[in-house]
Design an enzyme around this catalytic site. Structure first.
Site, PDB file in Angstrom:
ATOM      1  N   THR A  77       0.854  -1.189   0.000  1.00  0.00           N
ATOM      2  CA  THR A  77       0.000   0.000   0.000  1.00  0.00           C
ATOM      3  C   THR A  77       0.891   1.241   0.000  1.00  0.00           C
ATOM      4  O   THR A  77       0.692   2.167  -0.788  1.00  0.00           O
ATOM      5  CB  THR A  77      -0.923   0.005   1.237  1.00  0.00           C
ATOM      6  OG1 THR A  77      -1.771  -1.149   1.165  1.00  0.00           O
ATOM      7  CG2 THR A  77      -1.786   1.260   1.274  1.00  0.00           C
ATOM      8  N   ASN A 156      -5.597  -9.350  -7.740  1.00  0.00           N
ATOM      9  CA  ASN A 156      -5.786 -10.059  -6.471  1.00  0.00           C
ATOM     10  C   ASN A 156      -7.127 -10.776  -6.373  1.00  0.00           C
ATOM     11  O   ASN A 156      -7.262 -11.729  -5.620  1.00  0.00           O
ATOM     12  CB  ASN A 156      -5.623  -9.089  -5.300  1.00  0.00           C
ATOM     13  CG  ASN A 156      -6.288  -7.753  -5.555  1.00  0.00           C
ATOM     14  OD1 ASN A 156      -5.939  -7.044  -6.499  1.00  0.00           O
ATOM     15  ND2 ASN A 156      -7.255  -7.413  -4.737  1.00  0.00           N
ATOM     16  N   GLN A 184       0.879  -9.770  -6.323  1.00  0.00           N
ATOM     17  CA  GLN A 184       0.225 -11.077  -6.423  1.00  0.00           C
ATOM     18  C   GLN A 184       0.970 -12.063  -7.314  1.00  0.00           C
ATOM     19  O   GLN A 184       0.776 -13.267  -7.189  1.00  0.00           O
ATOM     20  CB  GLN A 184      -1.212 -10.907  -6.953  1.00  0.00           C
ATOM     21  CG  GLN A 184      -2.158 -10.257  -5.964  1.00  0.00           C
ATOM     22  CD  GLN A 184      -2.609 -11.219  -4.863  1.00  0.00           C
ATOM     23  OE1 GLN A 184      -2.517 -12.444  -4.993  1.00  0.00           O
ATOM     24  NE2 GLN A 184      -3.096 -10.653  -3.771  1.00  0.00           N
ATOM     25  N   SER A 204       5.126  -6.882  -1.680  1.00  0.00           N
ATOM     26  CA  SER A 204       4.695  -7.040  -0.290  1.00  0.00           C
ATOM     27  C   SER A 204       5.130  -8.407   0.226  1.00  0.00           C
ATOM     28  O   SER A 204       4.977  -9.417  -0.460  1.00  0.00           O
ATOM     29  CB  SER A 204       3.171  -6.929  -0.208  1.00  0.00           C
ATOM     30  OG  SER A 204       2.753  -7.101   1.128  1.00  0.00           O
ATOM     31  N   ALA A 205       5.658  -8.444   1.448  1.00  0.00           N
ATOM     32  CA  ALA A 205       6.164  -9.712   1.984  1.00  0.00           C
ATOM     33  C   ALA A 205       5.037 -10.695   2.304  1.00  0.00           C
ATOM     34  O   ALA A 205       5.156 -11.897   2.063  1.00  0.00           O
ATOM     35  CB  ALA A 205       7.007  -9.453   3.233  1.00  0.00           C
ATOM     36  N   HIS A 206       3.922 -10.173   2.834  1.00  0.00           N
ATOM     37  CA  HIS A 206       2.926 -11.107   3.386  1.00  0.00           C
ATOM     38  C   HIS A 206       2.077 -11.816   2.335  1.00  0.00           C
ATOM     39  O   HIS A 206       1.274 -12.690   2.667  1.00  0.00           O
ATOM     40  CB  HIS A 206       2.044 -10.420   4.438  1.00  0.00           C
ATOM     41  CG  HIS A 206       0.949  -9.549   3.903  1.00  0.00           C
ATOM     42  ND1 HIS A 206      -0.337 -10.018   3.753  1.00  0.00           N
ATOM     43  CD2 HIS A 206       0.933  -8.263   3.515  1.00  0.00           C
ATOM     44  CE1 HIS A 206      -1.100  -9.027   3.299  1.00  0.00           C
ATOM     45  NE2 HIS A 206      -0.353  -7.948   3.135  1.00  0.00           N
ATOM     46  N   THR A 245      13.121   4.397  10.718  1.00  0.00           N
ATOM     47  CA  THR A 245      13.996   3.294  11.116  1.00  0.00           C
ATOM     48  C   THR A 245      13.499   1.992  10.496  1.00  0.00           C
ATOM     49  O   THR A 245      12.309   1.686  10.564  1.00  0.00           O
ATOM     50  CB  THR A 245      14.014   3.164  12.648  1.00  0.00           C
ATOM     51  OG1 THR A 245      14.490   4.393  13.186  1.00  0.00           O
ATOM     52  CG2 THR A 245      14.907   2.023  13.103  1.00  0.00           C
ATOM     53  N   CYS A 331     -18.757  -7.402   2.320  1.00  0.00           N
ATOM     54  CA  CYS A 331     -18.834  -5.966   2.609  1.00  0.00           C
ATOM     55  C   CYS A 331     -17.521  -5.552   3.242  1.00  0.00           C
ATOM     56  O   CYS A 331     -17.384  -5.489   4.454  1.00  0.00           O
ATOM     57  CB  CYS A 331     -19.966  -5.637   3.562  1.00  0.00           C
ATOM     58  SG  CYS A 331     -21.262  -6.855   3.586  1.00  0.00           S
TER      59      CYS A 331
HETATM   60  C1  LIG Z   1      -2.271  -7.066  -0.766  1.00  0.00           C
HETATM   61  C2  LIG Z   1      -2.065  -6.197  -1.935  1.00  0.00           C
HETATM   62  C3  LIG Z   1      -1.637  -4.873  -1.791  1.00  0.00           C
HETATM   63  C4  LIG Z   1      -1.408  -4.248  -0.438  1.00  0.00           C
HETATM   64  O1  LIG Z   1      -0.272  -4.757   0.163  1.00  0.00           O
HETATM   65  P1  LIG Z   1      -0.024  -4.527   1.736  1.00  0.00           P
HETATM   66  O2  LIG Z   1       1.381  -4.975   1.925  1.00  0.00           O
HETATM   67  O3  LIG Z   1      -1.029  -5.372   2.429  1.00  0.00           O
HETATM   68  O4  LIG Z   1      -0.209  -3.068   1.995  1.00  0.00           O
HETATM   69  C5  LIG Z   1      -1.425  -4.123  -2.917  1.00  0.00           C
HETATM   70  N1  LIG Z   1      -1.639  -4.642  -4.136  1.00  0.00           N
HETATM   71  C6  LIG Z   1      -2.062  -5.895  -4.319  1.00  0.00           C
HETATM   72  C7  LIG Z   1      -2.276  -6.407  -5.702  1.00  0.00           C
HETATM   73  C8  LIG Z   1      -2.301  -6.709  -3.222  1.00  0.00           C
HETATM   74  O5  LIG Z   1      -2.733  -7.952  -3.416  1.00  0.00           O
END
Ligand SMILES: *Cc1c(COP(=O)(O)O)cnc(C)c1O
Length: 407
Positions: A77, A156, A184, A204-206, A245, A331
């Site tokens: 994000t 996504n 993704q 994004s790592a997660h 940091t 929602c």
């Molecule tokens: C999850 C996602 C994001 C946001 O990533 P975060 O690390 O959760 O802020 C942005 N773009 C796509 C395509 C995503 O799937």
């Protein structure tokens, strides 16, 4: 092995941290706790070294030359915000036009909306009914004022994989910067910053078995140096692009996740694809009036997004509550609006409200796929038995008048 409930099948929303990732992170919470910006002692050097290994692994995953191009952020994000706002601000005297698509993540769309309020023009290029962008539409949208094109690698919700190489050809020919939200697709489909001519890449790592709250923006330096205006003021970290940091354990986790994605992504994708296709077959063989949302060919291997006519997504989720999936009618906000992505693809409100996204990933088992496939067929058959519309449909009544037309 016994099946354990609940079953997680929402890998497009987030992924668990791989145990190998966690293991590498742990020392950086405790004995190796230094601040990567501390230049005067070993604690700082150790942290900085670890961070640089993380950057290198991220760079390698996307085929980039240099680890110094990797700007650490709090997640995609922030990366999307920094890329779009940062470039827009830097290039505002050159032009105030941005091109993106109607199916981007909200982090891109809402950022563009903010810029519109501040005087920028944004073209939202539509997608076809398969959820794919036509590069020619991007080309036609380009003007002398265009400074940035932002198109995601993979969506996504519906998992569609966009033709970034074609788009990157167009942007580089016109000297327009090219940003892609690659979150993704990384580790699932091939991606290379040079093959795509990308200038900025959000990560994004997660979404790839790393921790939440950490990500990166790759910012090209060669052969053209991309510049942007920092969106946060502070100590001038990250080559002046992102102060704050560093989350050292997070960066270590991001890096390890990137390494695993690079080493194992291909095999993992093949495995996920097989399971995805098994799930699709189980469901589509067991039920009629099921529609696949998004292209089948140009699609993330682990993503299955289906609409089940005559039943509400919310009802389906309730009926299969031991399975974690998400719905295009969920929602997420206070509104009951169906998914804007499905809408942009021309899916009608009813079918959008009846959509379910299954996300298969690293820890999904064949057993889980079999269980979920059979459960979905059983539960949706049950729900439809109570549906007068479905009964009418079975009796051959033309339901077009009540807008249940198959498309
Ligand atoms: C999850 C996602 C994001 C946001 O990533 P975060 O690390 O959760 O802020 C942005 N773009 C796509 C395509 C995503 O799937």
């Amino acid at each position: 092995m016994a099946l354990r409930l609940p079953i997680y099948m929402d890998y497009n929303a987030t992924t668990p941290v791989d145990p190998r990732v966690l293991e590498e992170m742990l020392p950086y919470f405790t004995e190796k706790f230094g601040n990567a910006a501390s230049k005067s002692h070993a604690f700082g050097w150790t942290a900085e070294e670890a961070v640089n290994v993380g950057r290198e692994r991220v760079a390698k995953l996307i085929g980039a030359q240099s680890a110094t191009e990797v700007v650490i952020t709090s997640g995609a994000t922030e990366s999307d915000n920094l890329a779009i706002k940062g470039v827009a601000e830097y290039l505002q005297d050159k032009g105030k036009h941005i091109i993106t698509t109607t199916i981007e993540h909200k982090a891109v769309l809402d950022t563009c909306k903010r810029l519109e309020k501040q005087g920028w023009q944004v073209t939202y290029v539509p997608v076809g009914k398969e959820g794919l962008v036509d590069p020619d539409d991007i080309r036609k949208a380009m003007t002398d004022q265009t400074v940035l094109v932002s198109v995601m690698l993979a969506n996504n919700e519906v998992g569609t994989v966009q033709p970034l190489e074609e788009i990157g050809k167009l942007t580089s020919e016109r000297g327009i910067l090219f940003h892609t939200d690659a979150v993704q697709g990384l580790g699932k489909v091939p991606f290379d910053v040079n093959a795509t001519n990308a200038d900025l890449v959000s990560i994004s790592a997660h979404k790839m078995y790393g921790p939440k709250g950490v990500g990166a923006l790759w910012v090209r330096r060669k052969p053209r140096r991309v510049r942007l205006v920092a969106q946060m003021d502070g100590g001038g970290h990250e080559r002046g692009m992102r102060s704050g940091t560093l989350n050292v354990p997070g960066v270590v986790g991001l890096g390890k996740a990137a390494e695993l994605a690079m080493l194992e992504g291909k095999d993992e994708a093949a495995r996920a694809l097989k399971m995805r296709e098994r799930l699709r077959t189980l469901i589509m063989d067991g039920l009629d009036q099921v529609f696949l949302n998004g292209s089948l060919d140009r699609r993330l291997p682990g993503n299955l997004n289906l609409s089940f006519a005559f039943v509400e997504g919310e009802a389906i989720m309730m009926a299969i509550k031991d399975v974690a999936v998400s719905s295009g009618s969920a929602c997420t906000s206070a509104s009951l609006e169906p998914s804007y992505v499905l809408k942009a693809m021309g899916v009608g409100d009813e079918l959008a409200h009846s959509s379910i996204r299954f996300g298969i990933g690293r820890f999904t088992t064949d057993e889980e796929v079999e269980y979920v496939g059979r459960l979905v067929v059983e539960k949706i058959s049950g729900l439809r038995e109570m549906s007068p519309l479905y009964e009418m449909y079975k009796e051959g009544v033309d339901l077009k008048s009540v807008q249940w037309a198959a498309h």
